[in-house]
Design an enzyme around this catalytic site. Structure first.
Site, PDB file in Angstrom:
ATOM      1  N   GLY A   1      43.415  38.760  42.720  1.00 52.79           N
ATOM      2  CA  GLY A   1      43.506  37.604  41.836  1.00 52.79           C
ATOM      3  C   GLY A   1      42.212  37.501  41.051  1.00 52.79           C
ATOM      4  N   ALA A   2      42.319  37.546  39.729  1.00 51.87           N
ATOM      5  CA  ALA A   2      41.117  37.683  38.898  1.00 51.87           C
ATOM      6  C   ALA A   2      40.034  36.627  39.173  1.00 51.87           C
ATOM      7  CB  ALA A   2      41.524  37.677  37.420  1.00 51.87           C
TER       8      ALA A   2
ATOM      9  N   ARG B   1      38.453  46.768  40.038  1.00 55.34           N
ATOM     10  CA  ARG B   1      39.734  46.353  39.443  1.00 55.34           C
ATOM     11  C   ARG B   1      39.485  46.199  37.937  1.00 55.34           C
ATOM     12  NH1 ARG B   1      43.603  43.634  42.504  1.00 55.34           N
ATOM     13  NH2 ARG B   1      44.970  44.385  40.851  1.00 55.34           N
TER      14      ARG B   1
ATOM     15  N   ASP C   1      44.901  37.894  33.854  1.00 51.76           N
ATOM     16  CA  ASP C   1      43.795  38.727  34.335  1.00 51.76           C
ATOM     17  C   ASP C   1      42.795  39.010  33.223  1.00 51.76           C
ATOM     18  OD1 ASP C   1      46.250  39.317  36.144  1.00 51.76           O
ATOM     19  OD2 ASP C   1      44.472  39.865  37.294  1.00 51.76           O
TER      20      ASP C   1
ATOM     21  N   ASN D   1      48.534  40.280  32.333  1.00 52.73           N
ATOM     22  CA  ASN D   1      48.825  39.652  33.624  1.00 52.73           C
ATOM     23  C   ASN D   1      49.685  40.628  34.423  1.00 52.73           C
ATOM     24  OD1 ASN D   1      48.542  37.271  35.340  1.00 52.73           O
ATOM     25  ND2 ASN D   1      50.745  37.021  35.099  1.00 52.73           N
ATOM     26  N   LYS D   2      49.989  40.261  35.642  1.00 52.11           N
ATOM     27  CA  LYS D   2      50.733  41.129  36.557  1.00 52.11           C
ATOM     28  C   LYS D   2      51.961  41.740  35.874  1.00 52.11           C
ATOM     29  CE  LYS D   2      49.899  42.092  39.886  1.00 52.11           C
ATOM     30  NZ  LYS D   2      49.150  43.369  40.116  1.00 52.11           N
TER      31      LYS D   2
HETATM   32  O1  MRU Z   1      46.951  42.664  41.345  1.00 54.81           O
HETATM   33  P1  MRU Z   1      46.583  41.236  41.643  1.00 54.81           P
HETATM   34  O2  MRU Z   1      47.351  40.631  42.749  1.00 54.81           O
HETATM   35  O3  MRU Z   1      45.113  41.032  41.749  1.00 54.81           O
HETATM   36  O4  MRU Z   1      47.078  40.519  40.326  1.00 54.81           O
HETATM   37  C1  MRU Z   1      46.425  39.461  39.817  1.00 54.81           C
HETATM   38  C2  MRU Z   1      47.299  38.317  39.896  1.00 54.81           C
HETATM   39  O5  MRU Z   1      47.387  37.680  40.913  1.00 54.81           O
HETATM   40  C3  MRU Z   1      48.097  37.935  38.769  1.00 54.81           C
HETATM   41  O6  MRU Z   1      48.134  38.807  37.742  1.00 54.81           O
HETATM   42  C4  MRU Z   1      47.760  36.533  38.380  1.00 54.81           C
HETATM   43  O7  MRU Z   1      48.800  36.060  37.645  1.00 54.81           O
HETATM   44  C5  MRU Z   1      46.463  36.388  37.626  1.00 54.81           C
HETATM   45  S1  MRU Z   1      45.135  36.015  38.659  1.00 54.81           S
HETATM   46  C6  MRU Z   1      45.352  34.345  39.090  1.00 54.81           C
END
Ligand code: MRU
Length: 480
Positions: free
Chosen positions: A129-130, A171, A325, A335-336
């Site tokens: 989570g960023a 990341r 992110d 984002n994800k």
């Molecule tokens: O790969 P992750 O679990 O680190 O992904 C990040 C996220 O949780 C999501 O993209 C999220 O929507 C943004 S961070 C709150």
């Protein structure tokens, strides 16, 4: 005594918890009648929720639980109270992380003592989570500075710089990570990289890490409050929210972004229900978001990622709330993986699509999303579900972890400086300026001078550059 972010807030000189600023008061005064009452209820709920989540974090992650070394045995925090939980805590020589890989089956912790270990834990998705990644990186660098306090200045500098690079590249899409690392390095430079006084260096980096965590908590509280105050209110039925991945305290620290808005609205007594995308391949929605919502007593239903369009077509989604992110200067948002598909679907069905993220997720150096580095993760994450292979042995997989949603598909960007509406370029620039004025230079983005997002050539290899798909849908009407 272990001190997590919750315990550290009151001790910060000159900064109470979520002070009521003049612009904030003006914001609420500008709202009339029923809306003002709603906003006041939301503000009270935000403050109360922040208190209770901090207490829950302190209780869950208190001294009583055994803590395993990174990669070693861990133990669950027995008797943990229900409620939102922080992803981490730290004290003088260790950082303790909730191991998010084990949830929801087991609430266990792992400890890291150096930035190098933290970078490995980040790569392994112990913590993700960023916004949480930025805070964890800052704390990890502070720990490393402390461990190196008695080392020779050149050795200390090599270690801190090397750790910073490892963290930054752990990341690549999550810009908060590089943002926090750069901010720590600026503080390091300010105190003198080759300062003979290692204790002074350690103290400066420790103070910076504390400030980053404190500010994040405050920002996320403001963000949640601002978003909850502008949620649509359906007549005579609960608000139907759809969310993707995980944006709660596990991803953000004590509060949350998109899920923070949900939590505040729920706490304020607003009837709502959340459709939770399972979020393949790592199932952050099913494992983490559902767990956080269940713990907080928020009504929710898990859906397969592919079910979102069907629900929208049947009129069962009022709004989509997602995190970010990395947000480019024009509002294009990484984002994800799967977020872009949701945005296209939301546009097709004229459903508001809100990106909820602190301004530390903005990368003002990138004019648009085409240059956002997209992390590509192991094929095994797609080929296996919780250890079980789900495809033939000869089948390969492709696993981009994020996608980019063009700004034109975004209805609003919810930040600690309020709910931004298109055109996002000027709205983001103005919000960054407001934040700068409120916080001072320490937390500034440094246009043109930042190292954020810059990848060393070796680390750049596993990434691909996103192409920003454009849709003809025009959603600038601010349907929310
Ligand atoms: O790969 P992750 O679990 O680190 O992904 C990040 C996220 O949780 C999501 O993209 C999220 O929507 C943004 S961070 C709150």
């Amino acid at each position: 005594m272990a001190s997590g972010p919750a315990e550290q807030q009151p001790s910060r000189a000159g900064q109470g918890s979520a002070p009521s600023s003049v612009p904030r008061r003006h914001f609420f005064r500008a709202l009339a009648g029923e809306v003002a009452q709603t906003a006041a209820a939301v503000a009270a709920a935000a403050a109360s929720l922040q208190r209770s989540s901090a207490e829950a974090a302190a209780a869950v992650l208190g001294e009583s639980g055994d803590v395993g070394a990174y990669g070693g045995p861990t133990s669950p925090a027995a008797g943990a109270p229900l409620g939102f939980r922080s992803a981490f805590r730290w004290d003088d020589d260790r950082l303790v992380l909730v191991d998010q890989r084990a949830l929801p089956d087991e609430l266990r912790e792992v400890t890291v003592t150096t930035a190098t270990e933290a970078a490995q834990a980040i790569r392994d998705m112990v913590v993700r989570g960023a916004p949480a990644l930025g805070q964890v990186a800052a704390i990890a660098l502070a720990l490393t500075a402390r461990r190196m306090a008695t080392a020779r200045p050149y050795a200390r500098r090599a270690t801190i710089r090397g750790s910073a690079n490892a963290l930054r590249n752990a990341r690549p899409t999550a810009v908060n990570l590089g943002w926090a690392v750069d901010r720590m390095l600026r503080r390091y430079a300010a105190v003198g990289e080759l300062n003979e006084d290692g204790e002074a260096v350690a103290a400066a980096l420790w103070a910076e890490a504390e400030a980053i965590v404190f500010e994040a908590s405050d920002d996320h509280g403001r963000l949640a409050e601002a978003g909850a105050a502008e949620l649509p209110v359906p007549e005579g039925r609960p608000l139907e929210i759809l969310t993707h991945c995980n944006t709660g305290p596990l991803a953000c620290g004590q509060f949350g972004t998109a899920l923070g808005i949900v939590a505040v609205a729920h706490h304020a007594g607003r009837p709502l229900h959340v459709w939770v995308d399972e979020t393949r391949p790592l199932l952050q929605g099913a494992r983490l978001t559902a767990w956080e919502l269940a713990s907080a007593g928020v009504p929710h239903t898990l859906i397969a990622d592919g079910a979102a369009g069907h629900l929208m077509a049947r009129g069962r989604v009022d709004i989509v709330l997602v995190g970010a992110d990395r947000i480019a200067a024009n509002g294009d948002t990484a984002n994800k993986i799967g977020t872009y598909s949701l945005a296209v679907l939301a546009a097709r069905h004229e459903i508001p699509f809100w990106v909820c993220a602190p301004l530390s997720s903005v990368d003002p150096d990138l004019p648009d999303g085409s240059a956002i580095p997209i992390e590509e993760r192991s094929a095994a994450e797609v080929l296996f579900v919780r250890g079980q292979r789900i495809a033939p042995a000869v089948t390969t997989a492709h696993n981009p972890a994020f996608d980019v949603t063009p700004a034109e598909l975004v209805t609003a960007i919810v930040t600690e400086e309020g709910v931004l509406r298109p055109p996002f370029g000027p709205a983001i620039a103005a919000a960054l300026e407001r934040r700068r004025r409120r916080r001072g230079a320490a937390s500034d983005h440094e246009p043109g001078g930042s190292e954020r997002g810059r990848l060393e050539p070796s680390e750049a290899e596993p990434t691909i550059t996103a192409t920003t798909a454009r849709s003809s849908a025009d959603r600038t009407g601010g349907a929310a």
